[in-house]
Design a protein around this motif. Structure first.
Motif, PDB file in Angstrom:
ATOM      1  N   CYS B 325       0.823  -1.025  -0.029  1.00  0.00           N
ATOM      2  CA  CYS B 325      -0.028   0.151   0.128  1.00  0.00           C
ATOM      3  C   CYS B 325       0.921   1.073   0.087  1.00  0.00           C
ATOM      4  O   CYS B 325       1.668   1.302   0.836  1.00  0.00           O
ATOM      5  CB  CYS B 325      -1.048  -0.063   1.261  1.00  0.00           C
ATOM      6  SG  CYS B 325      -1.423   1.589   1.778  1.00  0.00           S
ATOM      7  N   CYS B 327      -0.240   4.501   0.427  1.00  0.00           N
ATOM      8  CA  CYS B 327      -0.832   5.686   1.045  1.00  0.00           C
ATOM      9  C   CYS B 327      -0.165   6.658   1.245  1.00  0.00           C
ATOM     10  O   CYS B 327      -0.464   7.880   1.048  1.00  0.00           O
ATOM     11  CB  CYS B 327      -1.948   4.974   1.970  1.00  0.00           C
ATOM     12  SG  CYS B 327      -3.138   4.016   1.583  1.00  0.00           S
ATOM     13  N   VAL B 330       1.355   8.710  -1.581  1.00  0.00           N
ATOM     14  CA  VAL B 330       0.341   9.642  -2.158  1.00  0.00           C
ATOM     15  C   VAL B 330      -0.057  10.637  -1.410  1.00  0.00           C
ATOM     16  O   VAL B 330      -0.345  11.854  -1.860  1.00  0.00           O
ATOM     17  CB  VAL B 330      -0.969   8.457  -2.458  1.00  0.00           C
ATOM     18  CG1 VAL B 330      -2.041   9.486  -3.154  1.00  0.00           C
ATOM     19  CG2 VAL B 330      -0.650   7.298  -3.380  1.00  0.00           C
ATOM     20  N   CYS B 340       0.225   3.777  -7.589  1.00  0.00           N
ATOM     21  CA  CYS B 340       0.281   2.715  -6.318  1.00  0.00           C
ATOM     22  C   CYS B 340       0.162   1.244  -7.213  1.00  0.00           C
ATOM     23  O   CYS B 340      -0.907   1.246  -7.893  1.00  0.00           O
ATOM     24  CB  CYS B 340      -0.802   3.142  -5.268  1.00  0.00           C
ATOM     25  SG  CYS B 340      -0.990   1.610  -4.120  1.00  0.00           S
ATOM     26  N   GLN B 342      -1.427  -1.207  -6.152  1.00  0.00           N
ATOM     27  CA  GLN B 342      -2.704  -1.838  -5.563  1.00  0.00           C
ATOM     28  C   GLN B 342      -3.790  -1.147  -6.310  1.00  0.00           C
ATOM     29  O   GLN B 342      -5.100  -1.520  -6.593  1.00  0.00           O
ATOM     30  CB  GLN B 342      -3.037  -1.636  -4.190  1.00  0.00           C
ATOM     31  CG  GLN B 342      -1.778  -2.293  -3.288  1.00  0.00           C
ATOM     32  CD  GLN B 342      -1.947  -3.730  -3.514  1.00  0.00           C
ATOM     33  OE1 GLN B 342      -3.060  -4.408  -3.960  1.00  0.00           O
ATOM     34  NE2 GLN B 342      -0.869  -4.574  -3.142  1.00  0.00           N
ATOM     35  N   PHE B 343      -3.433   0.054  -7.024  1.00  0.00           N
ATOM     36  CA  PHE B 343      -4.678   0.798  -7.469  1.00  0.00           C
ATOM     37  C   PHE B 343      -5.597   0.301  -8.490  1.00  0.00           C
ATOM     38  O   PHE B 343      -5.094  -0.084  -9.440  1.00  0.00           O
ATOM     39  CB  PHE B 343      -4.206   2.214  -7.969  1.00  0.00           C
ATOM     40  CG  PHE B 343      -5.115   3.196  -8.503  1.00  0.00           C
ATOM     41  CD1 PHE B 343      -5.734   4.072  -7.755  1.00  0.00           C
ATOM     42  CD2 PHE B 343      -5.726   3.139  -9.800  1.00  0.00           C
ATOM     43  CE1 PHE B 343      -6.496   5.247  -8.174  1.00  0.00           C
ATOM     44  CE2 PHE B 343      -6.713   4.150 -10.379  1.00  0.00           C
ATOM     45  CZ  PHE B 343      -7.188   5.042  -9.675  1.00  0.00           C
ATOM     46  N   LEU B 353      -8.467  -1.034   0.404  1.00  0.00           N
ATOM     47  CA  LEU B 353      -7.126  -1.363   1.134  1.00  0.00           C
ATOM     48  C   LEU B 353      -6.434  -0.453   1.986  1.00  0.00           C
ATOM     49  O   LEU B 353      -6.258  -0.627   3.063  1.00  0.00           O
ATOM     50  CB  LEU B 353      -6.176  -2.045   0.094  1.00  0.00           C
ATOM     51  CG  LEU B 353      -4.718  -2.473   0.632  1.00  0.00           C
ATOM     52  CD1 LEU B 353      -5.108  -3.959   1.448  1.00  0.00           C
ATOM     53  CD2 LEU B 353      -3.733  -2.932  -0.492  1.00  0.00           C
ATOM     54  N   GLY B 354      -6.345   0.887   1.179  1.00  0.00           N
ATOM     55  CA  GLY B 354      -5.996   2.018   2.021  1.00  0.00           C
ATOM     56  C   GLY B 354      -7.033   3.035   2.075  1.00  0.00           C
ATOM     57  O   GLY B 354      -8.254   2.948   1.459  1.00  0.00           O
ATOM     58  N   ALA B 355      -6.885   3.883   3.155  1.00  0.00           N
ATOM     59  CA  ALA B 355      -8.096   4.845   3.456  1.00  0.00           C
ATOM     60  C   ALA B 355      -8.286   5.761   2.266  1.00  0.00           C
ATOM     61  O   ALA B 355      -9.266   6.289   2.317  1.00  0.00           O
ATOM     62  CB  ALA B 355      -7.703   5.392   4.650  1.00  0.00           C
ATOM     63  N   LEU B 356      -7.176   6.134   1.764  1.00  0.00           N
ATOM     64  CA  LEU B 356      -7.652   7.154   0.370  1.00  0.00           C
ATOM     65  C   LEU B 356      -8.468   6.716  -0.373  1.00  0.00           C
ATOM     66  O   LEU B 356      -8.960   7.257  -1.283  1.00  0.00           O
ATOM     67  CB  LEU B 356      -6.083   7.546  -0.375  1.00  0.00           C
ATOM     68  CG  LEU B 356      -5.132   8.055   0.646  1.00  0.00           C
ATOM     69  CD1 LEU B 356      -3.888   8.088  -0.161  1.00  0.00           C
ATOM     70  CD2 LEU B 356      -5.559   9.595   1.077  1.00  0.00           C
ATOM     71  N   MET B 357      -8.915   5.475  -0.510  1.00  0.00           N
ATOM     72  CA  MET B 357      -9.945   4.864  -1.540  1.00  0.00           C
ATOM     73  C   MET B 357     -11.243   4.882  -0.837  1.00  0.00           C
ATOM     74  O   MET B 357     -12.394   4.634  -1.422  1.00  0.00           O
ATOM     75  CB  MET B 357      -9.483   3.268  -1.780  1.00  0.00           C
ATOM     76  CG  MET B 357     -10.032   2.866  -3.039  1.00  0.00           C
ATOM     77  SD  MET B 357      -9.891   3.964  -4.459  1.00  0.00           S
ATOM     78  CE  MET B 357      -8.455   3.076  -5.508  1.00  0.00           C
ATOM     79  N   CYS B 364      -7.160   8.819  -3.983  1.00  0.00           N
ATOM     80  CA  CYS B 364      -7.439   7.640  -4.814  1.00  0.00           C
ATOM     81  C   CYS B 364      -8.757   7.533  -5.330  1.00  0.00           C
ATOM     82  O   CYS B 364      -9.216   6.960  -6.320  1.00  0.00           O
ATOM     83  CB  CYS B 364      -6.842   6.675  -3.951  1.00  0.00           C
ATOM     84  SG  CYS B 364      -5.122   6.630  -3.596  1.00  0.00           S
TER      85      CYS B 364
HETATM   86  S1  SF4 Z   1      -5.565   3.840  -1.064  1.00  0.00           S
HETATM   87 FE1  SF4 Z   1      -5.367   2.151  -1.963  1.00  0.00          FE
HETATM   88  S2  SF4 Z   1      -4.690   2.938  -4.326  1.00  0.00           S
HETATM   89 FE2  SF4 Z   1      -4.335   4.677  -2.883  1.00  0.00          FE
HETATM   90  S3  SF4 Z   1      -2.279   4.572  -2.341  1.00  0.00           S
HETATM   91 FE3  SF4 Z   1      -3.511   3.348  -0.571  1.00  0.00          FE
HETATM   92  S4  SF4 Z   1      -3.206   1.259  -1.218  1.00  0.00           S
HETATM   93 FE4  SF4 Z   1      -2.799   2.397  -3.008  1.00  0.00          FE
END
Ligand code: SF4
Lengths: 96, 379
Positions: B325, B327, B330, B340, B342-343, B353-357, B364
């Protein structure tokens, strides 16, 4: 939660707790008006305010309210906010 | 044409965009050596993507998305503590809906609720107070989350609970403040920022004075902005003009809502109820001095941390971020969401997976929703 939503104050519902009923795009709910009260609470009737998580945080004029609501609708935030109000109200009714 | 439909006043928007292009050229900024402006507020991030402002502005101007989404900066450890509180049989755990899907190490609040914990999504702390009045035999814990726009509402609710002597209401206080992370970013040598667009609604509460250090100590311009796309563009132009003129000032583009002195009732309530924590952990940014708020001793009875011996300081070991991740990268503007690994694969708004999503204010999620980085520039 951060952007808030404009509403118009309809009536003072509980002066002691500084609560008023606001109309937010047709949905009514009780909000706290302590942050915008300076003087008798009745003066707030008809006033537009930005409502954040049930608290009126700033007075705005009607034009600003309309402009803000338009942007919030475009962002989908107005719908989310109103949905959150409705869901919370429904939850409280179920709980009582 | 999409552009014309979406702006309330397309002619004015075109005028400001032309001025932005002009000043960016005067400064001599290019795609290879851009002016980097950080919008601090997650609401602004969302608006920039929604209206495609990053595509409408010249390549010599780069938007860096700041840490202004309270859900996105919530560390996993705090989510774990929420789940632990919610698992207590006497507790009704109340939270804003935004926090439900933030991943914890074991589970999110959503999963905990599905597994039978009594977790209620509330629109307002007022609803949590009402639940406490109606359920005197249960412990109502409210998850206090957010920046200065929501800190006053929690403070006023605690004052109300104290006035009524509500013995079964407490707050798990994870409120955070905007200025300290800006200082931390400015102190980070890897961070190159030329100016800031300041948050409108946070400033409505705290005013514009708390940003003075940005101009005075760091020589960077900041302009507090409203949420209309035209507000944002005008504010960006004001930042660029300061840079061109070699000025560094705190300016207020949103004066119609933001008084320079803020909201006195809110400020007084917060001062009465909270004190700063020595430091607080931000997801992706680490520990930042004086960036979080805790409940003062005089309201100890309403502090879930004290009541249940859980929370910040109880188990200080930081919880590592999930594997792969990015995050933190970013969050600090070092990479774009698309970079990223994982994006869009391991991390989507449905399965973050990360909170920015998680929240539409997260960079994200905004990229994902509006296809940032894939769209051709709009006309
Ligand atoms: S929220 Fe998801 S896509 Fe964004 S940086 Fe975190 S893991 Fe990567």
């Amino acid at each position: 939660m951060c952007l808030g939503i404009p509403g118009q104050i309809i009536e003072i519902s509980d002066a002691e707790r500084k609560l008023a009923t606001v109309d937010v795009s047709g949905v009514r709910r009780e909000v706290n008006v302590a942050c915008i009260a300076d003087g008798p609470l009745d003066n707030l009737i008809g006033v537009w305010a930005l409502i954040h998580v049930g608290f009126a945080m700033s007075r705005i004029n009607e034009e600003e309210a309309a402009k803000t609501l338009e942007v919030l609708k475009m962002l989908g935030e107005a719908q989310d906010e109103i949905e959150a109000m409705r869901a919370s109200q429904a939850m409280m009714e179920r709980a009582s | 044409m999409k552009f014309a439909d979406e702006f309330r006043d397309p002619a004015a928007a075109r005028g400001v965009l032309a001025a932005i292009a002009g000043v960016t050229a005067e400064i001599g900024a290019t795609a290879d050596a851009p002016i980097r402006i950080m919008e601090i507020c997650g609401g602004h991030t969302h608006a920039i993507f929604r209206y495609g402002l990053d595509k409408l502005t010249p390549p010599g101007l780069e938007f860096i998305h700041g840490p202004g989404c309270p859900v996105c900066v919530l560390p996993m450890g705090r989510v774990d503590e929420c789940v632990a509180l919610a698992e207590r049989p006497e507790v009704i755990f109340t939270t804003f809906g935004d926090a439900m899907r933030v991943p914890g190490t074991r589970k999110s609040l959503m999963q905990a609720k599905a597994e039978g914990c009594d977790i209620r999504m509330v629109y307002s702390p007022l609803d949590a107070l009402e639940l406490a009045r109606r359920n005197p035999d249960r412990e109502i814990v409210f998850f206090g989350l957010g920046f200065e726009t929501t800190t006053p509402s929690t403070a006023l609710s605690i004052q109300q609970a104290a006035a009524e002597g509500l013995a079964n209401f407490s707050v798990f206080c994870n409120h955070i403040t905007v200025p300290p992370p800006i200082r931390a970013l400015l102190d980070d040598p890897r961070m190159v920022l030329d100016g800031f667009v300041g948050p409108g609604h946070v400033s409505m509460v705290i005013g514009t004075r708390p940003y003075d250090f940005i101009a005075r100590d760091y020589g960077k311009p900041i302009v507090v902005a409203g949420f209309e796309p035209l507000d944002l563009l005008q504010s960006v132009l004001m930042v660029l003009e300061q840079i061109r003129d070699g000025r560094a000032e705190v300016e207020n583009q949103y004066a119609r809502v933001v008084p320079d002195e803020g909201n006195p009732v809110s400020i007084a309530a917060c001062a009465d109820v909270y004190e700063p924590r020595p430091s607080f952990e931000w997801r992706g940014l680490g520990e930042i001095d004086l960036s979080g708020l805790r409940i003062r001793e005089r309201y100890a009875g309403f502090d879930a941390e004290r009541r249940f011996a859980i929370g910040y300081g109880a188990a200080r070991a930081a919880v590592p971020e999930p594997e792969g991740c990015a995050c933190g990268e970013v969050m600090t503007g070092r990479i774009k969401p698309r970079q990223c690994p994982q994006f869009g694969t391991g991390c989507t708004p449905e399965m973050p997976l990360g909170a920015l999503m998680v929240s539409s204010e997260g960079a994200c999620a905004a990229y994902y929703q509006y296809g940032g980085g894939q769209l051709e520039p709009a006309g």
